[in-house]
Design a protein around this motif. Structure first.
Motif, PDB file in Angstrom:
ATOM      1  N   ILE A 192       0.853  -1.202   0.000  1.00 12.51           N
ATOM      2  CA  ILE A 192       0.000   0.000   0.000  1.00 12.51           C
ATOM      3  C   ILE A 192       0.885   1.248   0.000  1.00 12.51           C
ATOM      4  O   ILE A 192       0.628   2.218  -0.712  1.00 12.51           O
ATOM      5  N   ASN A 193       1.964   1.209   0.777  1.00 11.91           N
ATOM      6  CA  ASN A 193       2.879   2.354   0.837  1.00 11.91           C
ATOM      7  C   ASN A 193       3.568   2.591  -0.503  1.00 11.91           C
ATOM      8  O   ASN A 193       3.792   3.738  -0.884  1.00 11.91           O
ATOM      9  N   PHE A 194       3.924   1.507  -1.196  1.00 12.87           N
ATOM     10  CA  PHE A 194       4.516   1.676  -2.527  1.00 12.87           C
ATOM     11  C   PHE A 194       3.522   2.403  -3.442  1.00 12.87           C
ATOM     12  O   PHE A 194       3.886   3.321  -4.181  1.00 12.87           O
ATOM     13  N   LEU A 253       1.080   4.361  -2.512  1.00 12.17           N
ATOM     14  CA  LEU A 253       0.979   5.750  -2.047  1.00 12.17           C
ATOM     15  C   LEU A 253       2.175   6.570  -2.507  1.00 12.17           C
ATOM     16  O   LEU A 253       2.036   7.715  -2.938  1.00 12.17           O
ATOM     17  N   GLY A 254       3.361   5.968  -2.405  1.00 11.34           N
ATOM     18  CA  GLY A 254       4.594   6.671  -2.771  1.00 11.34           C
ATOM     19  C   GLY A 254       4.607   7.056  -4.233  1.00 11.34           C
ATOM     20  O   GLY A 254       4.876   8.209  -4.582  1.00 11.34           O
ATOM     21  N   VAL A 255       4.250   6.105  -5.097  1.00 13.55           N
ATOM     22  CA  VAL A 255       4.239   6.386  -6.541  1.00 13.55           C
ATOM     23  C   VAL A 255       3.161   7.422  -6.847  1.00 13.55           C
ATOM     24  O   VAL A 255       3.383   8.371  -7.615  1.00 13.55           O
ATOM     25  N   SER A 286       1.917   9.754  -4.797  1.00 12.61           N
ATOM     26  CA  SER A 286       2.284  11.083  -4.303  1.00 12.61           C
ATOM     27  C   SER A 286       3.396  11.691  -5.156  1.00 12.61           C
ATOM     28  O   SER A 286       3.439  12.903  -5.358  1.00 12.61           O
ATOM     29  N   LEU A 287       4.274  10.848  -5.693  1.00 11.45           N
ATOM     30  CA  LEU A 287       5.328  11.350  -6.581  1.00 11.45           C
ATOM     31  C   LEU A 287       4.707  11.920  -7.863  1.00 11.45           C
ATOM     32  O   LEU A 287       5.118  12.990  -8.340  1.00 11.45           O
TER      33      LEU A 287
END
Lengths: 273, 260
Positions: free
Chosen positions: A244-246, A248-250, A252-253
């Motif tokens: 899920i964080n991956f 979110l990270g992509v 948000s980037l």
């Protein structure tokens, strides 16, 4: 030029800076409407350019006494001063929230609207906490400001803060009742996992399976509720949260890139007066 | 005054804390004046606490002290940039606030590159885990790697399966038509339900712990002030009974109390 000044020189530079800023505001205000959006987009781009360049430009050894292994480029020495300035600028914006609440409660008191006495309580509490919160830092031990701040902070604020968040327990149990009704496969999975986690965390729950042998003694020990809870939280939960964080990270980037390059649409960038 | 406060401050803190706690819990019955009073009190105290902290922890040491006492006159520009935000209140100068907001949106976006690399990149290599069980291994440089048991290997396989399935759920760039991708995204959705269940369960327990802490404060810390923990315990039971009775009576009359 950017050296510390004292006395009349300090006053001269401060007043000069204020006058310069007033001129800048006047000049910006004189800019025609059609140029305002491009100016905002340019400011947004410049704002992001510093960190982007600092990150993308090639690095070389740049040792300091504190960090002999530091690598960086010509922008790296400014990263810390720039990062230190940001919270100060953000600090000035605290007044925005204060003004909003003052307008809301001030209007209510002036009109004598329903609940105006509560608004008065808000103002009294605000000014008491603000005054004694600032005085507390310099007041000697045992002084009146110190003791009043202790009463306000330890007595009222902390108790109200903890109680406010504990009230959420009642709401969350109410929400759990709705969420845990078995209506679909997903809801059942959520129910089972949440039940195991909750039961594994309390003694009463652990008592339900304490007739099973210890995990180290038998395979059946893996089915003790606290062992299952630990397994869910450490083994099954970790990869799912990481995935899920991956995502979110992509995501948000991508959003950051769109904002930086001025591609984001919406009220903020589109409507300029 | 000073002596009285110094002598009785701990007792006063207990009484203030207990009154505030009980006043706030009155919402469990219905919206009422006592709750409204303590709600506004909390709002004022929280706002005052926040503003005082911003001044004492940030603005005073990092801006006021260097500006006024160390002669760093250029810090006046920091204040001016901060004050640009207040143009939001002026219909005429409103766009100047957008200028500074845009600048800081840009700064946040620029930082996102570094944040992504620092936060997520180290997690990628650590997601590749050994899946074949083995005994202790000594590497050529003399290091001994611990043995990997069957259960560890199984957990590692599960780790990667869960990671890939949940990640496949987030492929939104194209329609998930391929049967393998479709199934893995479906499995990822189910696995996320386990995660949300675990997070939900942990959150409930965290909030309940806070409530138990308040009850512990009322019974064990404040209780001795009114005759002992048992007295306070009975008072709380009585109050809970009263709330239930009044709620039931209100429900019979068809009133909406707004209670939880």
């Amino acid at each position: 030029m950017f050296t510390p000044k004292t006395g009349a020189a300090w006053w001269g530079f401060v007043i000069g800076s204020l006058v310069l800023s007033a001129i800048l505001v006047a000049v910006l205000q004189a800019v025609p409407q059609r140029f305002r959006r491009p100016i905002i987009l340019t400011a947004t781009f410049i704002g992001g350019l510093f960190y982007a360049l600092e990150f993308f430009l090639p690095v070389a050894p740049m040792p300091t006494p504190q960090d002999p292994n530091r690598m960086g480029n010509f922008l790296t020495p400014y990263v810390v001063p720039f990062a230190d300035t940001l919270p100060v600028i953000a600090g000035f914006t605290v007044g925005l929230g204060v003004i909003n609440l003052f307008l809301l409660h001030g209007r209510r008191i002036l009109k004598g609207a329903t609940g105006w006495t509560n608004s008065l309580v808000f103002f009294i509490a605000f000014f008491l906490m603000l005054t004694f919160g600032i005085l507390d830092k310099t007041a000697p031990e045992g002084s009146i400001p110190k003791n009043i701040y202790y009463l306000l902070q330890e007595g009222a604020y902390q108790a109200l803060d903890a109680t406010m968040f504990s009230i959420i327990a009642f709401y969350i149990v109410s929400a759990a009742y709705r969420a845990f009704r078995v209506r679909s496969l997903e809801a059942t999975m959520l129910l089972i996992t949440a039940m195991v986690v909750m039961l594994g965390q309390i003694t009463v729950g652990q008592m339900l399976t304490n007739w099973l042998p210890e995990q180290s003694e038998s395979f059946w020990g893996n089915f003790r509720v606290e062992v299952m809870r630990d397994w869910i939280l450490t083994k099954a939960n970790t990869p799912a949260v990481r995935a899920i964080n991956f995502g979110l990270g992509v995501g948000s980037l991508a959003v950051a890139l769109r904002i930086w390059l001025g591609l984001e649409r919406g009220s903020y960038f589109d409507s300029q007066r | 005054m000073s002596e009285f406060l110094e002598t009785h401050k701990d007792t006063l803190v207990l009484w203030i804390g207990a009154i505030c706690t009980l006043g706030f819990y009155s919402i469990l019955y219905r919206e009422n004046r006592i709750y409204r009073f303590f709600e506004h009190l909390f709002l004022g105290l929280a706002m005052g606490y926040g503003v005082a902290n911003v001044w004492t922890d940030t603005l005073q040491p990092k801006w006021w002290e260097p500006l006024v006492h160390r002669g760093h006159w250029w810090l006046i520009f920091v204040m001016i940039i901060g004050l640009f935000y207040y143009f939001v209140y002026s219909p005429r100068y409103n766009w100047l606030a957008r200028l500074v907001i845009g600048f800081f949106l840009g700064v946040t976006s620029g930082r996102a590159f570094q944040a992504f690399v620092n936060d997520y990149w180290p997690q990628i290599p650590t997601s590749f885990k050994p899946v074949i069980p083995h005994g202790p291994v000594t590497t050529p440089d003399g290091q001994t790697l611990p043995a990997l048991t069957w259960s560890d290997a199984l957990n590692n396989i599960l780790f990667m399966v869960i990671l890939l399935c949940v990640m496949s759920y987030f492929f939104f760039s194209f329609e998930q038509k391929h049967p393998v991708l479709k199934r893995s995204a479906q499995l990822g959705r189910w696995l996320m339900m386990f995660t949300f269940g675990a997070i939900f369960g942990s959150t409930i327990m965290g909030r309940l712990a806070l409530m138990i802490d308040r009850m512990d404060f009322l019974v064990n810390d404040f209780g001795p002030q009114i005759g002992g923990p048992w007295v306070m315990f009975l008072v709380l039971i009585g109050l809970a009974g009263l709330v239930l009775y009044l709620s039931k009576r209100a429900a019979e009359r068809g009133e909406d109390t707004g209670a939880i």
